[in-house]
Design an enzyme around this catalytic site. Sequence first.
Site, short mmCIF file in Angstrom:
data_model
loop_
_atom_site.label_atom_id
_atom_site.label_comp_id
_atom_site.label_asym_id
_atom_site.label_seq_id
_atom_site.Cartn_x
_atom_site.Cartn_y
_atom_site.Cartn_z
N SER A 20 0.82 -1.21 0.00
CA SER A 20 0.00 0.00 0.00
C SER A 20 0.86 1.27 0.00
O SER A 20 1.84 1.39 0.74
CB SER A 20 -0.93 0.01 1.22
OG SER A 20 -1.65 1.23 1.27
N LYS A 71 -13.26 -4.57 1.72
CA LYS A 71 -14.17 -3.44 1.53
C LYS A 71 -15.64 -3.83 1.64
O LYS A 71 -16.44 -3.12 2.26
CB LYS A 71 -13.91 -2.77 0.19
CG LYS A 71 -12.59 -2.03 0.10
CD LYS A 71 -12.47 -1.30 -1.24
CE LYS A 71 -11.19 -0.52 -1.34
NZ LYS A 71 -11.11 0.25 -2.61
N ASN A 92 -14.47 2.04 2.15
CA ASN A 92 -13.01 2.17 2.08
C ASN A 92 -12.46 3.11 3.14
O ASN A 92 -11.25 3.26 3.28
CB ASN A 92 -12.56 2.62 0.68
CG ASN A 92 -12.70 4.12 0.47
OD1 ASN A 92 -13.59 4.76 1.03
ND2 ASN A 92 -11.84 4.68 -0.35
N ASP A 108 -13.94 6.44 -2.96
CA ASP A 108 -13.41 6.09 -4.27
C ASP A 108 -14.12 6.86 -5.39
O ASP A 108 -13.48 7.30 -6.35
CB ASP A 108 -13.53 4.59 -4.53
CG ASP A 108 -12.52 3.78 -3.74
OD1 ASP A 108 -11.43 4.31 -3.44
OD2 ASP A 108 -12.80 2.61 -3.42
N GLY A 133 -14.63 -3.65 -17.09
CA GLY A 133 -14.61 -4.29 -15.78
C GLY A 133 -15.94 -4.17 -15.08
O GLY A 133 -16.76 -3.30 -15.40
N GLY A 135 -15.98 -5.08 -11.39
CA GLY A 135 -15.67 -5.36 -9.99
C GLY A 135 -15.97 -4.17 -9.10
O GLY A 135 -16.72 -3.27 -9.48
N ILE A 222 -7.20 3.22 -14.20
CA ILE A 222 -7.05 3.42 -12.76
C ILE A 222 -5.89 2.61 -12.18
O ILE A 222 -5.55 2.74 -11.01
CB ILE A 222 -8.35 3.12 -11.98
CG1 ILE A 222 -8.68 1.63 -11.98
CG2 ILE A 222 -9.51 3.94 -12.54
CD1 ILE A 222 -9.78 1.28 -10.99
#
Length: 278
Positions: A20, A71, A92, A108, A133, A135, A222
């Site tokens: 991270s 999350k 988050n 986010d 995507g 997700g 991203i």
Amino acid sequence: MILTGTTGLAGVIGWPVAHSLSPRLHNFWLEALGIDGAYIPLAVKPENLSLALWALPALGFKGANITVPHKEQALALVEKSDSFAKQIGAVNTIRVDEKGRLIGSNTDAYGFIKNLKSEARHWRPSRPVLVLGAGGAARAVCVALLSVGVREIRICNRTHSRAEGMAEEIGGPLVALHWGDREDAAEGVGLLVNTTKLGMTGAPKLRMPLTKLPPSAIVNDIVYTPLMTPLLASAGERGNRIIDGLGMLLHQAQPSFTAWYGKKPKVTQALRNHVLGG
């Protein structure tokens, strides 16, 4: 950094969490603003998440960020959550309030839109958007786009049923398309967003033909490892405006930091350089 009994603690909870960039990010702001605080990585296994969250008030934490794979589970464990977290289906950011309650939010969507507007001030929500995507990141991006009035969002995912399910759950002008139709789906869009892990370091390459993408369209990946993904490189070569994934990470951290420490930090080039190890 010297930790004292008055140091305001926050951190990031994930499994694994060593990769991270959030500790570099938040500790930069703490030092820049002269705040007696510390932000630390907390490696927590999924089966221990509830214990870790419930311990935050007792240990004097102001809150924590939540990252993969926690999350979605965190949403069910907080006592209150905001509308973005509920719509996205994930938390988050957690803030410990004055009564010791866990207040969940999702920043986010904010981070995505803030970064988009900062890097492409001419962008308008009037043209369709293609999102690759389906997700958690895709959900945040779609909710963000809907919040600013985008009229059509085309979703292409390798598993079509997942794209259909996301479109149905979020609602609004979301259309699920087959992965094989992604080249045609780019026709007429004003924005293309990759939310998949394809193109990330160690992951397979994203094969996204750009022949039908308008030259005026913006391309946002991203992914930020690498910063210049193959998709962004290809789009840049043909003259499209490109936006990397680091800005979303930096901007989504702003409301978290403000919630914990009461000051709004700035996203600057110096911050980008520091987070990237410069």
